[in-house]
Design a protein around this motif. Structure first.
Motif, short mmCIF file in Angstrom:
data_model
loop_
_atom_site.label_atom_id
_atom_site.label_comp_id
_atom_site.label_asym_id
_atom_site.label_seq_id
_atom_site.Cartn_x
_atom_site.Cartn_y
_atom_site.Cartn_z
N ILE A 149 0.83 -1.21 0.00
CA ILE A 149 0.00 0.00 0.00
C ILE A 149 0.87 1.26 0.00
CG2 ILE A 149 -1.64 1.36 1.37
CD1 ILE A 149 -2.85 -1.31 2.30
N TYR A 150 1.90 1.27 0.84
CA TYR A 150 2.74 2.47 0.96
C TYR A 150 3.73 2.63 -0.20
CZ TYR A 150 1.13 4.13 5.47
OH TYR A 150 0.36 4.66 6.48
N SER A 151 3.77 1.65 -1.08
CA SER A 151 4.57 1.85 -2.30
C SER A 151 3.88 2.83 -3.24
CB SER A 151 4.78 0.51 -3.01
OG SER A 151 3.56 0.01 -3.54
N PHE A 152 2.60 3.11 -2.99
CA PHE A 152 1.84 4.08 -3.78
C PHE A 152 1.67 5.41 -3.03
CE2 PHE A 152 0.31 -0.15 -5.01
CZ PHE A 152 0.53 -0.11 -6.38
N ASN A 153 2.43 5.58 -1.95
CA ASN A 153 2.32 6.78 -1.12
C ASN A 153 3.03 7.96 -1.79
OD1 ASN A 153 1.88 8.54 0.96
ND2 ASN A 153 3.44 7.64 2.31
N ASP A 154 2.39 9.10 -1.80
CA ASP A 154 2.94 10.29 -2.44
C ASP A 154 4.03 10.95 -1.60
OD1 ASP A 154 3.07 12.20 -4.52
OD2 ASP A 154 1.83 13.57 -3.37
N SER A 155 4.11 10.61 -0.32
CA SER A 155 5.07 11.24 0.58
C SER A 155 6.43 10.57 0.48
CB SER A 155 4.56 11.16 2.02
OG SER A 155 5.54 11.60 2.93
N LYS A 156 7.49 11.36 0.73
CA LYS A 156 8.84 10.80 0.77
C LYS A 156 9.10 10.04 2.06
CE LYS A 156 11.06 14.17 -2.28
NZ LYS A 156 12.16 15.16 -2.42
N LEU A 157 8.27 10.28 3.06
CA LEU A 157 8.37 9.54 4.32
C LEU A 157 7.49 8.31 4.23
CD1 LEU A 157 8.23 12.48 6.87
CD2 LEU A 157 10.25 11.27 6.05
N GLY A 158 8.08 7.15 4.47
CA GLY A 158 7.35 5.91 4.27
C GLY A 158 6.25 5.66 5.28
N THR A 159 6.22 6.42 6.37
CA THR A 159 5.24 6.16 7.42
C THR A 159 4.08 7.16 7.43
OG1 THR A 159 6.56 7.46 8.97
CG2 THR A 159 6.96 5.07 8.91
N VAL A 160 4.10 8.14 6.54
CA VAL A 160 3.06 9.17 6.50
C VAL A 160 2.35 9.11 5.16
CG1 VAL A 160 2.55 11.62 6.69
CG2 VAL A 160 4.40 10.63 8.05
N TRP A 161 1.05 8.84 5.18
CA TRP A 161 0.28 8.76 3.93
C TRP A 161 -0.24 10.14 3.56
CZ3 TRP A 161 -0.59 5.14 0.28
CH2 TRP A 161 -1.61 5.40 -0.64
N THR A 162 0.12 10.59 2.36
CA THR A 162 -0.33 11.91 1.91
C THR A 162 -1.14 11.86 0.62
OG1 THR A 162 1.74 12.25 0.68
CG2 THR A 162 1.65 13.05 2.96
N GLY A 163 -1.18 10.70 -0.03
CA GLY A 163 -1.95 10.60 -1.26
C GLY A 163 -1.43 9.47 -2.14
N PHE A 164 -2.19 9.19 -3.19
CA PHE A 164 -1.86 8.09 -4.10
C PHE A 164 -1.02 8.60 -5.27
CE2 PHE A 164 -2.62 5.49 -7.82
CZ PHE A 164 -2.48 4.20 -7.33
N THR A 165 0.01 7.84 -5.63
CA THR A 165 0.84 8.19 -6.78
C THR A 165 1.53 6.94 -7.33
OG1 THR A 165 2.65 9.59 -7.56
CG2 THR A 165 2.88 8.65 -5.37
N LEU A 166 1.86 7.01 -8.61
CA LEU A 166 2.63 5.95 -9.27
C LEU A 166 4.04 6.42 -9.63
CD1 LEU A 166 -0.08 4.52 -11.71
CD2 LEU A 166 0.76 3.45 -9.61
N ASP A 167 4.39 7.62 -9.15
CA ASP A 167 5.68 8.22 -9.53
C ASP A 167 6.87 7.38 -9.08
OD1 ASP A 167 4.29 10.26 -10.69
OD2 ASP A 167 4.56 11.66 -9.01
#
Length: 263
Positions: free
Chosen positions: A29-47
């Protein structure tokens, strides 16, 4: 089995599966996290799935890990299979001692093997590099291969080999046409186990790699202090998917071959 006991066992099994798979689901799930911090979810991204191929440090560490895992698995699988065949078929002086020696890497901590190898390299004045980690990886994986193959040989029907020899096959032909196909599932299982252990090995790699050489576990360890990049989650997800596909294909092929034998 009583209904209450059945429900209790089911609940316990479910808790065990959740304990193992929930952390894996969070990694995915967190592989799609928009944040540079792996423990804070800020949004969905494929970047991160595109930028991972620009992270040469991570790619090089992954390639080093795969190199060590493949080489170590090939060596450990060959030697472990030969050791299992020797221990299963032959009786010789010191057999119990040899069996005991093969059990040692399973029970001793990896740190002992790592320190011992580092001391040997120091005495022999060997320059540390990527290849100096291979003996340690082989040492801790060969025993697992041997144990898995021995378990397969325990149900092996030796009369099949005798029948092949009665029909004119020599030792070499008997092994490749009869013995090897029957014990191959055990060899494959041992090889996959050795590959997984080698790919995941940290302590021995940390002690025996040369300057500038990193494996994936060593690199991730060095990133922990500053925060693990989401690209590590992406790479972990890719590895999980690949391993799931490989295990599924192997399992289906083995099941198909088993059905063909039963028919």
């Amino acid at each position: 089995m009583r209904p209450r006991t059945k429900k209790l066992l089911f609940s316990f099994s479910l808790l065990v599966f959740l304990f193992f798979y929930i952390p894996i689901m969070f990694v995915i799930i967190y592989s799609f996290n928009d944040s540079k911090l792996g423990t804070v979810w800020t949004g969905f991204t494929l970047d991160w799935y595109s930028s991972i191929f620009q992270n040469h440090q991570l790619i090089n560490a992954t390639m080093n890990s795969l190199y060590l895992a493949v080489i170590s698995t090939v060596i450990a699988t060959i030697l472990g299979t030969l050791a299992a065949l020797a221990l299963y078929r032959y009786t010789f002086i010191g057999k119990k001692a040899v069996e005991f020696l093969f059990y040692i890497p399973v029970v001793i901590p990896d740190i002992v093997v790592a320190v011992a190898l580092l001391a040997i390299y120091g005495i022999l004045n060997v320059s540390l590099g990527l290849n100096t980690a291979i003996p340690g990886h082989v040492a801790i994986t060969i025993s697992y291969v041997m144990l898995v193959v021995l378990a397969r040989l325990s149900s092996f029907d030796s009369s099949l080999e005798e029948a092949a020899k009665d029909l004119g096959a020599n030792e070499w032909q008997t092994f490749w046409k009869v013995t090897f196909p029957l014990i191959f599932p055990g060899i494959l299982a041992g090889g996959l186990l050795a590959f997984t252990i080698s790919l995941d090995e940290f302590v021995i790699s940390f002690f025996t790699l040369g300057p500038g050489d990193n494996t994936l576990p060593v690199l991730v360890y060095s990133m922990v202090r500053l925060g693990v990049s989401p690209e590590v989650n992406v790479l972990s997800t890719i590895i999980i998917v690949i391993m799931f596909i490989v295990v599924t294909i192997v399992g289906l092929n083995m099941r198909k071959k088993g059905d063909m034998r039963n028919d």
